[in-house]
Motif scaffolding. Structure first.
Motif, mmCIF file in Angstrom:
data_model
loop_
_atom_site.group_PDB
_atom_site.id
_atom_site.type_symbol
_atom_site.label_atom_id
_atom_site.label_comp_id
_atom_site.label_asym_id
_atom_site.label_seq_id
_atom_site.Cartn_x
_atom_site.Cartn_y
_atom_site.Cartn_z
ATOM 1 N N THR A 229 5.288 10.856 -7.250
ATOM 2 C CA THR A 229 6.670 10.945 -7.759
ATOM 3 C C THR A 229 6.948 12.260 -8.483
ATOM 4 O OG1 THR A 229 5.926 9.777 -9.742
ATOM 5 C CG2 THR A 229 6.961 8.462 -7.999
ATOM 6 N N THR A 230 5.936 13.088 -8.723
ATOM 7 C CA THR A 230 6.137 14.379 -9.412
ATOM 8 C C THR A 230 6.077 15.509 -8.409
ATOM 9 O OG1 THR A 230 3.763 14.584 -9.848
ATOM 10 C CG2 THR A 230 5.102 13.500 -11.540
ATOM 11 N N GLY A 231 6.652 16.666 -8.748
ATOM 12 C CA GLY A 231 6.596 17.826 -7.872
ATOM 13 C C GLY A 231 7.946 18.185 -7.307
ATOM 14 N N VAL A 232 7.930 19.128 -6.382
ATOM 15 C CA VAL A 232 9.181 19.648 -5.815
ATOM 16 C C VAL A 232 9.872 18.604 -4.964
ATOM 17 C CG1 VAL A 232 10.152 21.483 -4.407
ATOM 18 C CG2 VAL A 232 8.177 21.957 -5.858
ATOM 19 N N GLY A 233 9.129 17.822 -4.224
ATOM 20 C CA GLY A 233 9.745 16.858 -3.294
ATOM 21 C C GLY A 233 9.987 15.509 -3.894
ATOM 22 N N ALA A 234 10.250 15.436 -5.178
ATOM 23 C CA ALA A 234 10.439 14.139 -5.842
ATOM 24 C C ALA A 234 11.685 13.425 -5.333
ATOM 25 C CB ALA A 234 10.531 14.338 -7.348
ATOM 26 N N ALA A 235 12.779 14.183 -5.072
ATOM 27 C CA ALA A 235 14.020 13.561 -4.588
ATOM 28 C C ALA A 235 13.835 12.959 -3.207
ATOM 29 C CB ALA A 235 15.132 14.597 -4.579
ATOM 30 N N ALA A 236 13.163 13.732 -2.341
ATOM 31 C CA ALA A 236 12.907 13.213 -0.988
ATOM 32 C C ALA A 236 12.014 11.994 -1.027
ATOM 33 C CB ALA A 236 12.277 14.307 -0.130
ATOM 34 N N LEU A 237 11.015 12.043 -1.905
ATOM 35 C CA LEU A 237 10.129 10.892 -2.036
ATOM 36 C C LEU A 237 10.875 9.681 -2.582
ATOM 37 C CD1 LEU A 237 6.895 12.587 -3.443
ATOM 38 C CD2 LEU A 237 7.212 11.585 -1.168
ATOM 39 N N GLY A 238 11.871 9.938 -3.462
ATOM 40 C CA GLY A 238 12.659 8.829 -3.986
ATOM 41 C C GLY A 238 13.456 8.135 -2.897
ATOM 42 N N THR A 239 14.015 8.921 -1.970
ATOM 43 C CA THR A 239 14.753 8.320 -0.847
ATOM 44 C C THR A 239 13.836 7.509 0.041
ATOM 45 O OG1 THR A 239 16.266 10.201 -0.895
ATOM 46 C CG2 THR A 239 16.283 8.817 1.071
ATOM 47 N N GLU A 240 12.677 8.067 0.343
ATOM 48 C CA GLU A 240 11.728 7.336 1.183
ATOM 49 C C GLU A 240 11.233 6.076 0.478
ATOM 50 O OE1 GLU A 240 8.654 9.997 2.274
ATOM 51 O OE2 GLU A 240 9.947 11.276 3.528
ATOM 52 N N ARG A 241 11.094 6.178 -0.840
ATOM 53 C CA ARG A 241 10.641 5.003 -1.582
ATOM 54 C C ARG A 241 11.675 3.885 -1.519
ATOM 55 N NH1 ARG A 241 8.544 4.884 -7.880
ATOM 56 N NH2 ARG A 241 7.988 2.663 -7.907
ATOM 57 N N MET A 242 12.956 4.227 -1.555
ATOM 58 C CA MET A 242 13.994 3.207 -1.426
ATOM 59 C C MET A 242 13.916 2.516 -0.072
ATOM 60 S SD MET A 242 17.273 5.074 -3.230
ATOM 61 C CE MET A 242 18.320 3.714 -2.789
ATOM 62 N N GLU A 243 13.626 3.310 0.975
ATOM 63 C CA GLU A 243 13.469 2.702 2.294
ATOM 64 C C GLU A 243 12.268 1.759 2.321
ATOM 65 O OE1 GLU A 243 13.178 5.872 5.052
ATOM 66 O OE2 GLU A 243 15.275 6.514 4.827
ATOM 67 N N VAL A 244 11.199 2.177 1.668
ATOM 68 C CA VAL A 244 10.007 1.325 1.612
ATOM 69 C C VAL A 244 10.306 0.045 0.830
ATOM 70 C CG1 VAL A 244 7.625 1.170 0.782
ATOM 71 C CG2 VAL A 244 8.438 3.257 1.867
ATOM 72 N N LEU B 127 0.826 -1.204 0.000
ATOM 73 C CA LEU B 127 0.000 0.000 0.000
ATOM 74 C C LEU B 127 0.861 1.255 0.000
ATOM 75 C CD1 LEU B 127 -2.851 -0.996 2.524
ATOM 76 C CD2 LEU B 127 -2.911 -1.006 0.007
ATOM 77 N N GLU B 128 1.959 1.251 0.779
ATOM 78 C CA GLU B 128 2.854 2.406 0.791
ATOM 79 C C GLU B 128 3.513 2.613 -0.566
ATOM 80 O OE1 GLU B 128 5.635 2.343 3.956
ATOM 81 O OE2 GLU B 128 4.133 1.959 5.516
ATOM 82 N N MET B 129 3.903 1.521 -1.205
ATOM 83 C CA MET B 129 4.511 1.644 -2.536
ATOM 84 C C MET B 129 3.524 2.218 -3.541
ATOM 85 S SD MET B 129 7.697 0.666 -2.597
ATOM 86 C CE MET B 129 7.899 0.314 -4.334
#
Length: 211
Positions: free
Chosen positions: A83-98, A74-76
């Motif tokens: 994945t779009t927008g200003v915080g895409a890089a931060a979301l990418g890091t969190e996605r790797m953790e997920v 569900l988190e994935m």
């Protein structure tokens, strides 16, 4: 890997070793003694009881790991929408953790699942081997081998061995011959009785004629 999952992995390796030991071809006498010891040993019975309790805990871990995998999925799905927008890089890091948590959750799920599945296979394999040994004992007893088997085999030998059936047939044929002999003797005695009766009736009628 946490301590309890390490113990689950060791249990999985132990089950694999036991399974290989069960399927290794052994001589009939050795295999029969081995399984008789396993079936009758109180130590093995206590070990089996402890393993049953352990598998209950592993089942709980399996259910928990399935629940974790579902939540990570569900988190994935939520991160894939953001994945779009200003915080895409931060979301990418969190996605790797997920994704890392997804990997560990799936690993734990597979580990517990395979351990439970192999326990069922071991139990069924053990029961099937015992059935095969009983059938081999019965076949040997039907072939006339009185030394095959133990107490159960002795009961089978009394009921259905080929040697026993042959002996019973011989006894039946002897009984039939005895019955035929008794019939012939009975018929002879009946003839003698009738002849004696005729003689007695003839001797009784002779003085009456003289008078």
């Amino acid at each position: 890997m946490t301590l309890y999952y390490s113990l689950v992995f060791l249990l999985l390796v132990f089950e694999m070793v036991v399974f290989m030991g069960l399927i290794v071809p052994l001589p009939y006498a050795v295999k029969r003694k081995l399984f008789a010891f396993i079936s009758e040993s109180p130590l093995i019975a206590k070990l089996q009881y402890g393993l049953k309790i352990t598998f209950i805990f592993i089942l709980i871990l399996f259910i928990d790991s399935v629940n974790r995998v579902y939540r990570v999925q569900l988190e994935m799905a939520a991160y894939s929408k953001d994945t779009t927008g200003v915080g895409a890089a931060a979301l990418g890091t969190e996605r790797m953790e997920v994704q890392a948590r997804k990997f560990y959750s799936q690993r734990n799920m597979y580990l517990c699942g395979f351990t439970l599945f192999l326990s069922l296979i071991l139990n069924r394999t053990y029961i099937m081997i015992l059935d095969v040994l009983r059938l081999e004992d019965r076949v040997k007893l039907l072939e006339g081998d009185k030394k095959a088997g133990g107490k159960d085999a002795a009961r089978v030998a009394e009921a259905g061995s080929v040697g026993e059936i042959g002996r019973l047939r011989k006894e039946l044929e002897a009984k039939d011959r005895d019955i035929e002999t008794l019939k012939k003797q009975t018929e002879g005695l009946q003839r003698e009785y009738h002849n004696l009766g005729d003689k007695v009736s003839g001797s009784d009628s002779a003085p009456k004629k003289d008078r």
